[in-house]
Design a protein around this motif. Structure first.
Motif, mmCIF file in Angstrom:
data_model
loop_
_atom_site.group_PDB
_atom_site.id
_atom_site.type_symbol
_atom_site.label_atom_id
_atom_site.label_comp_id
_atom_site.label_asym_id
_atom_site.label_seq_id
_atom_site.Cartn_x
_atom_site.Cartn_y
_atom_site.Cartn_z
ATOM 1 N N ARG A 40 0.749 -1.514 0.069
ATOM 2 C CA ARG A 40 0.116 0.149 -0.382
ATOM 3 C C ARG A 40 0.494 1.263 0.522
ATOM 4 O O ARG A 40 2.026 1.264 0.665
ATOM 5 N N ASN A 41 0.030 2.285 -0.233
ATOM 6 C CA ASN A 41 0.884 4.063 -0.592
ATOM 7 C C ASN A 41 0.110 4.371 0.503
ATOM 8 O O ASN A 41 0.070 3.540 1.752
ATOM 9 N N PHE A 42 1.125 6.135 0.834
ATOM 10 C CA PHE A 42 0.380 6.298 2.414
ATOM 11 C C PHE A 42 -1.176 6.385 2.035
ATOM 12 O O PHE A 42 -1.096 6.598 3.372
ATOM 13 N N GLN A 43 -1.430 7.240 1.205
ATOM 14 C CA GLN A 43 -2.606 7.148 1.090
ATOM 15 C C GLN A 43 -3.725 5.902 1.953
ATOM 16 O O GLN A 43 -4.919 6.297 2.118
ATOM 17 N N GLN A 44 -3.141 4.586 1.246
ATOM 18 C CA GLN A 44 -3.541 3.523 1.959
ATOM 19 C C GLN A 44 -3.671 3.379 3.212
ATOM 20 O O GLN A 44 -3.976 2.151 3.757
ATOM 21 N N PRO A 47 -5.024 5.376 10.141
ATOM 22 C CA PRO A 47 -4.385 6.752 10.444
ATOM 23 C C PRO A 47 -3.056 6.830 11.436
ATOM 24 O O PRO A 47 -2.295 7.445 11.436
ATOM 25 N N LEU A 48 -3.184 5.520 12.542
ATOM 26 C CA LEU A 48 -1.729 5.544 13.520
ATOM 27 C C LEU A 48 -0.887 5.388 12.194
ATOM 28 O O LEU A 48 0.218 6.048 13.179
ATOM 29 N N LEU A 151 11.480 5.063 19.805
ATOM 30 C CA LEU A 151 11.028 3.774 19.616
ATOM 31 C C LEU A 151 9.858 4.486 19.267
ATOM 32 O O LEU A 151 8.433 4.508 20.383
ATOM 33 N N LEU A 152 8.822 4.263 17.934
ATOM 34 C CA LEU A 152 7.748 4.423 17.065
ATOM 35 C C LEU A 152 7.281 2.603 17.184
ATOM 36 O O LEU A 152 7.527 1.926 16.099
ATOM 37 N N LEU A 153 6.126 2.477 17.857
ATOM 38 C CA LEU A 153 5.536 1.088 17.733
ATOM 39 C C LEU A 153 3.321 0.966 17.763
ATOM 40 O O LEU A 153 3.506 2.243 18.613
ATOM 41 N N ASP A 154 3.215 -0.326 17.117
ATOM 42 C CA ASP A 154 1.644 -0.173 17.804
ATOM 43 C C ASP A 154 1.780 -1.427 18.166
ATOM 44 O O ASP A 154 2.563 -2.044 17.447
ATOM 45 N N GLY A 217 -1.530 7.456 20.424
ATOM 46 C CA GLY A 217 -2.769 7.627 19.523
ATOM 47 C C GLY A 217 -3.781 6.534 19.831
ATOM 48 O O GLY A 217 -2.292 5.576 20.027
ATOM 49 N N ASP A 218 -5.232 6.323 20.245
ATOM 50 C CA ASP A 218 -5.664 5.189 19.559
ATOM 51 C C ASP A 218 -6.056 4.894 18.250
ATOM 52 O O ASP A 218 -6.190 5.549 17.439
ATOM 53 N N GLY A 219 -6.542 3.326 17.517
ATOM 54 C CA GLY A 219 -7.192 2.965 16.549
ATOM 55 C C GLY A 219 -8.414 2.620 16.587
ATOM 56 O O GLY A 219 -8.844 2.817 17.780
ATOM 57 N N GLU A 220 -9.275 2.268 15.944
ATOM 58 C CA GLU A 220 -10.261 2.105 16.025
ATOM 59 C C GLU A 220 -10.651 0.889 16.309
ATOM 60 O O GLU A 220 -11.872 0.330 16.619
ATOM 61 N N HIS A 221 -9.608 -0.130 16.118
ATOM 62 C CA HIS A 221 -9.627 -1.461 16.604
ATOM 63 C C HIS A 221 -8.801 -2.324 17.797
ATOM 64 O O HIS A 221 -7.775 -2.960 17.181
#
Length: 233
Positions: A40-44, A47-48, A151-154, A217-221
């Motif tokens: 995927r590209n950035f737009q796809q 948000p997180l 360190l950035l992680l999700d 930030g928090d995501g939707e799932h």
């Protein structure tokens, strides 16, 4: 060891896409990992992920880079990014796609270079496998960070997948420890452990290993983005 994930990435990159990756987990679920999504590209991107990429600065190490989509976004913005993965097929895919700096190596064995930002997206922290390994892994990552680095992680808190009557404190293992198997074109790889860690637990372990921990930030799932930085003394 058969590089199933890398084989799938190369197939897609070279125009031989006929099917997706199938994952089986100890949670009793079978799921499909669509190969196009890994390109995927950035737009796809969700948000997180977009927020994480916007927060990258300085010299960056994209850990578990996969097909290199995050590295390409950063590279296109003129940032100094290195993509690292233990999958030969993933690294070859990155090179074909134009990622200029790549390293074929297990991050746990990587040493020498230091970075301003370590990036671990798509639950990249899961590679530690078990909660017991999270602290030592953070200690290792600390050796790869320059002073003032981040360190950035999700990750995700998967407690929602269990019945309300279940009591995590009584379970033999941390509920976020999951075992996965990947299947592709008739090939089945060996099972491997994967960790999903709640933000509260991550924060507790990070602080015990001299990191500051911030919820970005928090995501939707039930997912979230966190920033960790070694504490200054």
């Amino acid at each position: 060891m058969e590089d199933i994930f890398g084989t799938a990435l190369l197939d897609y990159q070279k125009g031989a896409y006929t099917e997706d990756l199938i994952t089986f987990s100890s949670l009793g679920e079978e799921d499909v990992m669509p190969l196009p999504y890994l390109f995927r590209n950035f737009q796809q991107m969700p948000p997180l992920e977009q927020k994480a990429l916007k927060g990258c600065e300085g010299r960056i190490l994209d850990i578990g880079c996969g097909a290199g989509s995050h590295s390409l976004v950063l590279q296109e913005r003129g940032l100094d990014v290195t993509a690292i993965d233990h999958s030969p097929g993933a690294i070859e895919t990155c090179r074909i796609r134009g990622v200029r700096q790549t390293v074929l190596c297990d991050i746990c064995s990587y040493e020498g270079q230091r970075f301003d930002t370590l990036l671990m997206l798509m639950n990249g922290i899961g590679i530690v496998g078990t909660l017991a390994q999270l602290g030592p892994f953070l200690d290792h990552l600390k050796t790869l960070l320059r002073p003032g680095g981040q360190l950035l992680l999700d990750s995700s808190d998967i407690i929602y997948m269990f019945d309300e009557g279940d009591k995590p404190q009584e379970w033999e293992h941390y509920y976020g420890e999951v075992t996965f198997t990947i299947q592709y074109k008739g090939m089945t790889g060996p099972s491997f452990p994967w960790l999903y860690v709640s933000y509260g637990v991550l924060e507790e372990i990070a602080k015990a290993h001299d990191f500051s921990c911030e919820l970005v930030g928090d995501g939707e799932h039930y997912d979230y983005l966190a920033r960790l930085s070694p504490r200054k003394y």
